[in-house]
Structure formats: structure tokens, C-alpha cells
Write an enzyme that holds these catalytic residues in place. Structure first.
Site, mmCIF file in Angstrom:
data_model
loop_
_atom_site.group_PDB
_atom_site.id
_atom_site.type_symbol
_atom_site.label_atom_id
_atom_site.label_comp_id
_atom_site.label_asym_id
_atom_site.label_seq_id
_atom_site.Cartn_x
_atom_site.Cartn_y
_atom_site.Cartn_z
ATOM 1 N N GLU A 325 39.928 7.488 -23.846
ATOM 2 C CA GLU A 325 41.287 7.776 -24.332
ATOM 3 C C GLU A 325 41.272 8.244 -25.790
ATOM 4 O O GLU A 325 42.042 7.777 -26.619
ATOM 5 C CB GLU A 325 42.184 6.551 -24.156
ATOM 6 C CG GLU A 325 42.321 6.129 -22.698
ATOM 7 C CD GLU A 325 43.291 4.977 -22.485
ATOM 8 O OE1 GLU A 325 43.425 4.131 -23.379
ATOM 9 O OE2 GLU A 325 43.905 4.920 -21.408
ATOM 10 N N ASP A 399 43.623 0.368 -13.850
ATOM 11 C CA ASP A 399 44.121 -0.189 -15.109
ATOM 12 C C ASP A 399 45.110 -1.334 -14.915
ATOM 13 O O ASP A 399 46.315 -1.109 -15.037
ATOM 14 C CB ASP A 399 44.782 0.918 -15.940
ATOM 15 C CG ASP A 399 45.016 0.486 -17.374
ATOM 16 O OD1 ASP A 399 44.478 -0.566 -17.760
ATOM 17 O OD2 ASP A 399 45.724 1.201 -18.087
ATOM 18 N N GLU A 427 51.627 -5.675 -19.048
ATOM 19 C CA GLU A 427 51.938 -4.265 -19.232
ATOM 20 C C GLU A 427 52.512 -3.634 -17.968
ATOM 21 O O GLU A 427 53.426 -2.820 -18.034
ATOM 22 C CB GLU A 427 50.646 -3.537 -19.653
ATOM 23 C CG GLU A 427 50.779 -2.043 -19.782
ATOM 24 C CD GLU A 427 49.467 -1.370 -20.177
ATOM 25 O OE1 GLU A 427 48.471 -2.080 -20.443
ATOM 26 O OE2 GLU A 427 49.438 -0.128 -20.212
HETATM 27 C C1 BDP Z 1 45.693 0.697 -20.988
HETATM 28 C C2 BDP Z 1 46.756 0.589 -22.019
HETATM 29 C C3 BDP Z 1 46.351 1.109 -23.348
HETATM 30 C C4 BDP Z 1 44.997 0.550 -23.732
HETATM 31 C C5 BDP Z 1 43.987 0.867 -22.665
HETATM 32 C C6 BDP Z 1 42.662 0.167 -22.888
HETATM 33 O O1 BDP Z 1 47.898 1.268 -21.538
HETATM 34 O O2 BDP Z 1 47.357 0.761 -24.258
HETATM 35 O O3 BDP Z 1 44.558 1.052 -24.944
HETATM 36 O O4 BDP Z 1 44.432 0.409 -21.432
HETATM 37 O O5 BDP Z 1 42.429 -0.815 -22.221
HETATM 38 O O6 BDP Z 1 45.983 -0.294 -20.087
HETATM 39 O O7 BDP Z 1 41.864 0.612 -23.677
#
Ligand code: BDP
Length: 736
Positions: A325, A399, A427
Site C-alpha cells: 500500500e 483483509d 474496521e
Molecule cells: C487495512 C486498513 C489500512 C491498514 C492496512 C494494513 O484499511 O488502514 O493500513 O490494512 O494492515 O485493513 O496495513
């Protein structure tokens, strides 16, 4: 009693006259049995450490603690003694007494052979308990019925003391005890996704509890309460900052602050860890590169590690999110995850530190199937990581969805210790307002059978190291803690923190038992409370699955903030950030084909599991649309076609929330008014939002399937356009 004289604790006080000792005996004795639970207003700050008298409902309970011996020399011993005093005083309803008055012999004896000659004399077998384990034994010591908590190290005695307090709080007798406890997993940590400006990514409980600006001058007493809560459930470490890390936390100014927090947590057996930004050598070190094979970069990290450990000798180590990301990482230099992890591992190794390297990665190029990427990148690296590296793997391959099959990496890297990453914060399960007890989710994953070494190769056995013989083992929970008075944003969200800790200590515990234990300590021992509350908790996660998208649907929420339904989400920078990518609904059917005929993600599982997931007839229905694209009229086990089944699941989810709400309303008067009112209000929000999820999802999927609703099912009150037009620009998670 006279025999106990030599045991006068290290506080050096004089022996109290007999009359006073008798009074103390009474103080901690009989009163434990009496009294109805007081319904004073409570704000949740005390968590499960309220130490409310168990009440008349558990009159079978404890014979009481007449006196306490807990030596208070070292910081950990002092913490233990303070907690016992606090707990025993509150549980007995007695007026507070000074520290020294309760350090006498008898009743409850807590310590190690080194700290207590009396424990040494008992000669209990403490082999195999390790550093953190303990024994609790009912014994007669010098003629007195005594509960003995014995451990090899102080921290084990601390955990044992909390165990005794738990027994007392849950109204269990301190009789005939012979308990052996050792944690099954070595590194049991929280991951705070907390930024240095106190914003908490995916946090729904206020600001970060780390008051960076006022540290190290101001040491908020809350840090001690945080440590107490964690120690009570065996959590032994915490990563203070977000995995989307800011390099500044590694500057001298912040390292001082970090050391100050560490000092507050240390007496409770907790180590501090930091998320390290991979490009820190460039951002705060002035180097031109962060290439892990560059000698200058390696030197920079070694020097940085030395600096960290000079301030904080038992610093735990680094957590790293790299090449995921948009985060920097070794692949920016053509190096592998192992190259990156090993460089950091070498820097902390001389100090006994570890590196937790995350496997939550997916490439920037549009993927074939995002679910496959972590496996593809990491399995070839098995066996190439240093001994002090753990690879941290989320419970599922996408996720933290309300339900996912276990991550195929579990069992697929036998030469590398894999640690579990669960999300405690919700979340994808309704933020703080939806009641969703996540222990059944954790339990489902831990109990899942990878079958890599035949039946019984559970995920729990992968992460506790027993399957492949690893000594370094770990588990992380993304924290749901913030500055809200009740810590977690809602009273019931405290249960997820609690359950995470209990399962981290022993992954074989049952989520229902944990719920009962938590309810007794948090609300009441009254069976008229415990049973309905546990019932609500146990139904709650499945309700969320039902009203957000059952049968294997996933990633169908609002874009960015992940608040509310968004099955129509499409377009934007990348396909795998959209809902349509994941559900693939069209006029003919729905679901992501991950079979051998599709993306072939099933082949990442061991053959017996892959066979099942590949076969639409054998795939558990809760994962049907995760692994298969099926026609809308696909026959379900209920005899109904898929479309009808899916619609009915949405309704079932809303119905469960309605029932939870009615159950809670029925507890009015049995729970203190303040907490009762907030939970009631949140359940009302949850019911509205469950209905919204249901209505919007049905409106959308019906627009695709073109099928009528099953008989008796209410149509959504608004057209699809209404739901699609709703916007929540300030929902938590939308910015930063
Ligand atoms: C996702 C989240 C994000 C996190 C990412 C992570 O939406 O905010 O940074 O995972 O785990 O669940 O790195």
C-alpha cells in the site's frame, strides 16, 4: 503463625499485634461472600478489573483470603502486591488499608522460590513453567489453608496473581486448586495503529492514548492502567505506532518518550516495540538510499538499534510494513522481503530483539487475484529469514473481513515462524457502535485445519510453533484502544481486547467460556445477566456476517472509510479496491472463482483442503462465494436457491440484532444505568445500520440478479439510487 515471622516482607515493617492481624483476617475473609452487586454508575474505565464483589449469587464461592504474602522488592513484585491489595480490598468491600498491612503471611502466598523462602520450602515442581508460567496450588502452610501462587520468575507470579483475582471475581472457590499455566505463544502483542499526532488509523475510541507531546515529562497514570489490563490477560508487549510508520519515532526526541512509556509498562511484564519505516535512513539519517544490502544503510540501522537499546535495554524490536500500500521497502531496490527483514534482524540481534515482518502485501500492478499475492511473494523465501524474524500474517488473505477462510500462508512456510495478526478494532465489523464479539472469529481461524501434516495441523499449532518446532512464536492484535473513557469506544468492544489476550495465552480456550468470564467480571455474576449477555455475544459476529454479506461475500463496504454498505463500489485507482472486483455479480451469478478453473487460489492450500475448496459441493457454504462463481439459482443445502438464501441471511442478521436489543432491554435494572444506557443506544444504532446494510445490499444485488424477492420478504424502502447517493465524508477513516 509464629513460624511466619521470618517471612516478614522485605518492606521491613514490624510485626503487627495479634489483634490487628485478626482484624485484617476478617477484612479479607468473610466479606467476600456477602453483599449484592452494587449498581453504581460506571463509565467502563475499570474494564474487567472492577473487582466488584461476586455477590450473593455466588455464595458457593471463595472461603476468602485471610492474609496476603507477596514480597514487594522489585518493580514487578511491587506491581503484583499493589494489584492484589487493590483487588482483595475491593472484592471484600473493605476500606483501603496501607500497603504494609497486608504483606503478612497466610491465606494467599505469591512469589518465586527466590523471592519467598516459604515458597522455596514448599518445593513445588516448577519445571516446564518457563519464565511466564505459574502454578496455583491449594496447600496447608504452617497450619493455614493457603492458596499458593508460585512461579520461576516474578512475571509468572504476577500472571498467577491475576488468575487468582479472576477466580475471585468470577465467584469460583479457592479450594482444591492445582493449576499449571504457561503461555502457548511467546510474543503476545498489541499493534497500535497510532500516529504521532494521536490520530488512530482505524481507531474508533478517540485519540491515541500515547500523549506524545507531553511525554516524557508527563507520565499519564493511564499508562499503568493500560499495563495492568494487558498483564491481567497475559499480553506481554505493545507496538506503539502505526504500521504506516513515521520515521520520526526513531529520532532521539521520540526515543526518549518511548523509553518513558517502556518504563511504565515494564513492571507489568510488557515490552515496547516500534513500527519502523523502511526508508528511515533517508528520512532522518540523511542517507541517499535505504537499500538493505548497502553497508552504510546496515550501519545506520545497527547504530540506531544501539541507540534504542541504550535507552531501553529490553526493547522488543521492530514491526515492519514494507512494499505494501505504498510503503517503502526492500523491493524498491530490487531486494527481497528477506533481505529487508534480515538487515533489521541483524541490527537488533545483539540486543536480543526481534523483527516482525508483515506479509500483508499486494503489488501495485493490477493483480490476478489479490488473495494469492502474499503467498506468492513469501513462500519462495521460506528458510531464508534470520532466526529472530517472525513473519506476521493476517488471519485471512484479504483483509480482516467479518469472515475469511484462514490465510493459505499458515502451514506453507514450515521453516519460518509465522505469527498471527488479528484485528481487534472493528474496521469491517461496524466500528465501535456495532456489538460484534470477535472471539468466535479468532477461534474459527485458530481451529482451522491446514492439513499440511495431516489432520490436526491447525492454524493454532502453526503459530504456537508445535507443528514445525519453532521456539520463537507470536500473535498480534490490532488494538481498539483510545482515549475514550471506556478505552475501546464501547463497553462490549472491551471484550475483544480481553478475548484476544486470553486466546493469545491459550489458543484452545473456547470463545463462549471467555465471554462468560468477561461478562462476570465486567457486568455481573448474576446468571440472569451472564446467560443472556453471553448469548448476545455469541450470536453477534454471525449477525454482522449476515447483514453485511454472508455466504463468502467480502469487501463490499463503503470506499475508504469502510463505513456501511458499498457493494456497488467500482472504478478508481485499482480494481482490488472495489467491491465489484470481489463479488463479481452479473446477471448469471455471483462470487469469485478461485478454483482451479478460475484464479486457482485454492491450490495455495494443502491438497486435502484445496480439494474441498475446489469442489462447489464440498465447500462450506460460508465460503461459497469466496471460492466459487455460481448461478443465482445454485441449490443450497436449505433447499433454497442461492438468491433466496442470500436475501434471507440479510434478514436473519437484522433479526438477530433486534433480538439482541430486546435481550439487553430486559437487563435494565440488572446492569448499572450508565453502561446499560450506552449499550442500548449503540444497539439502536446497530439495528438501524444493519437494516441499512440489508436494504442497500438487497437493492443492489436485485438490480443485478433481476430476481424477485422470496415470498414475505419486505422490499427495500428506497430505490438503489438513494443508497448509492449517501456520502459520509467525515466518517472515521476517511481522512489521513
Ligand atoms: C487495512 C486498513 C489500512 C491498514 C492496512 C494494513 O484499511 O488502514 O493500513 O490494512 O494492515 O485493513 O496495513
Amino acid at each position: 503463625m509464629p513460624k511466619m515471622l521470618p517471612l516478614t516482607p522485605a518492606t521491613g515493617e514490624m510485626r503487627r499485634p495479634r489483634a490487628v492481624r485478626f482484624a485484617l483476617s476478617l477484612l479479607f475473609g468473610i466479606t467476600l461472600l456477602a453483599g449484592a452487586p452494587a449498581l453504581q454508575a460506571e463509565d467502563g474505565y475499570q474494564l474487567w478489573l472492577r473487582y466488584a464483589a461476586p455477590g450473593a449469587a455466588s455464595a458457593t464461592a471463595s472461603p476468602g483470603i485471610s492474609q496476603l504474602v507477596a514480597i514487594a522488592d522489585s518493580p514487578v513484585q511491587k506491581a503484583t502486591q499493589h494489584e492484589l491489595q487493590r483487588g482483595l480490598q475491593a472484592l471484600s468491600g473493605a476500606a483501603p488499608v496501607g500497603a504494609k498491612t497486608v504483606t503478612r503471611a497466610g491465606g494467599l502466598l505469591v512469589g518465586t522460590p527466590a523471592s519467598s523462602p516459604q515458597i522455596a520450602r514448599l518445593g513445588l515442581d516448577l519445571d516446564g513453567l518457563g519464565r511466564e508460567g505459574y502454578r496455583i496450588r491449594s496447600a496447608v502452610v504452617d497450619g493455614h489453608a493457603t492458596t499458593v501462587v508460585a512461579a520461576n520468575e516474578d512475571v509468572g507470579a504476577l500472571y498467577g496473581a491475576f488468575h487468582v483475582l479472576r477466580l475471585l471475581q468470577t465467584g469460583q472457590p479457592l479450594r482444591d486448586l492445582d493449576i499449571h499455566e504457561t503461555p502457548r505463544i511467546a510474543v503476545r502483542v498489541l499493534n497500535h495503529w497510532d500516529n504521532l499526532d494521536r490520530y488512530v488509523e482505524r481507531g474508533y475510541a478517540g485519540q491515541s492514548i500515547w500523549d506524545w507531546h507531553r511525554l516524557p515529562g508527563w507520565l499519564d497514570p493511564r499508562y499503568t492502567d493500560y499495563a495492568r489490563a494487558n498483564a491481567s490477560i497475559g499480553i506481554n508487549g505493545t507496538v506503539l505506532n502505526n504500521v504506516n510508520a513515521n520515521a520520526e519515532v526513531l529520532t532521539p526526541m521520540y526515543l526518549d518518550k518511548v523509553a518513558a512509556i517502556a518504563g511504565m509498562l515494564r513492571p507489568y511484564g510488557m515490552k515496547v516495540y516500534l513500527s519502523a519505516r523502511f526508508s528511515a535512513p533517508m528520512e532522518i539519517g540523511g542517507l541517499a538510499t535505504a537499500d538493505p544490502l548497502d553497508a552504510g544503510v546496515q550501519r545506520w540501522w545497527k547504530t540506531k538499534a544501539d541507540e534504542v537499546y541504550a535507552l531501553n535495554p529490553d526493547f522488543g524490536g521492530f514491526l515492519v510494513k514494507a512494499n505494501s500500500e505504498g510503503q517503502p521497502g526492500p523491493q524498491d531496490y530490487g531486494r527481497s522481503h528477506a533481505d529487508g527483514a534480515n538487515m533489521l534482524a541483524d541490527a537488533v540481534a545483539p540486543h536480543g530483539g526481534i523483527v516482525m515482518w508483515r506479509a500483508f502485501v499486494y503489488s501495485d500492478e493490477e493483480p490476478v487475484d489479490r488473495a494469492k499475492q502474499a503467498y506468492n511473494e513469501f513462500v519462495p523465501l521460506d528458510g531464508t529469514f534470520r532466526d529472530n524474524v517472525l513473519v506476521q500474517v493476517k488471519n485471512g488473505a484479504i483483509d480482516f473481513q467479518p469472515r475469511e477462510p484462514f490465510h493459505p500462508l499458515f502451514g506453507a512456510m514450515p521453516k519460518t515462524p509465522l505469527m498471527m495478526e488479528f484485528q481487534i478494532t472493528k474496521e469491517y465489523l461496524g466500528f465501535s457502535t456495532h456489538l460484534a464479539y470477535k472471539a468466535p472469529l479468532y477461534e474459527e481461524v485458530l481451529d482451522a485445519d491446514t492439513e499440511v501434516q495431516g489432520p490436526g495441523s491447525t492454524v493454532a499449532r502453526v503459530i504456537d510453533g508445535s507443528l514445525d518446532g519453532h521456539a520463537l512464536t507470536g500473535i498480534a492484535g490490532v488494538a481498539n484502544i483510545g482515549s475514550d473513557r471506556n478505552w475501546s469506544g464501547s463497553h462490549f468492544d472491551q471484550a475483544n481486547w480481553y478475548a484476544f489476550g486470553r486466546l493469545a495465552w491459550n489458543p484452545d480456550l473456547a470463545s463462549r467460556d471467555i465471554a462468560a468470564e468477561w461478562t462476570r467480571m465486567t457486568f455481573s455474576n448474576d446468571p440472569a445477566v451472564v446467560e443472556p449477555v453471553v448469548g448476545m455475544m455469541m450470536a453477534s459476529r454471525e449477525a454482522v456476517v449476515d447483514y453485511t454479506g454472508a455466504l463468502g461475500l467480502h469487501h463490499v463496504m463503503g470506499r475508504g472509510h469502510h463505513y456501511g454498505p458499498g457493494p456497488w463500489v467500482e472504478g478508481g485507482p485499482r480494481a482490488d479496491w472495489t467491491s465489484v472486483y470481489f463479488h463479481r455479480a452479473d446477471a448469471n451469478g455471483i462470487g469469485f472463482d478461485r478454483t482451479r478453473r478460475g484464479s486457482d487460489a485454492v491450490s495455495q492450500y494443502a491438497p486435502p483442503v484445496a480439494e474441498i475448496f475446489d469442489d462447489v459441493a464440498r465447500t462450506p457454504e460460508e465460503f461459497l462465494l469466496w471460492f466459487h462463481h455460481v448461478p443465482w439459482n445454485h441449490p443450497m443445502r436449505s433447499g433454497r436457491p442461492l438468491w433466496d438464501e442470500l436475501v434471507l441471511r440479510y434478514d436473519r442478521g437484522v433479526g438477530t440484532v433486534r433480538d439482541m436489543r430486546a435481550t439487553w432491554a430486559g437487563l435494565d435494572g440488572r446492569i448499572d444505568a450508565e453502561r446499560h444506557a450506552q449499550v442500548a443506544a449503540f444497539l439502536a444504532i446497530q439495528q438501524d445500520e444493519a437494516q441499512w446494510w440489508r436494504d442497500a445490499s438487497i437493492a443492489y444485488f436485485q438490480s443485478i440478479s433481476g430476481l424477485p424477492l422470496p415470498a414475505g420478504v419486505a422490499p427495500p424502502p428506497h430505490p438503489l439510487g438513494y443508497y448509492k447517493a449517501l456520502e459520509f465524508p467525515h466518517a472515521p477513516g476517511d481522512t489521513q
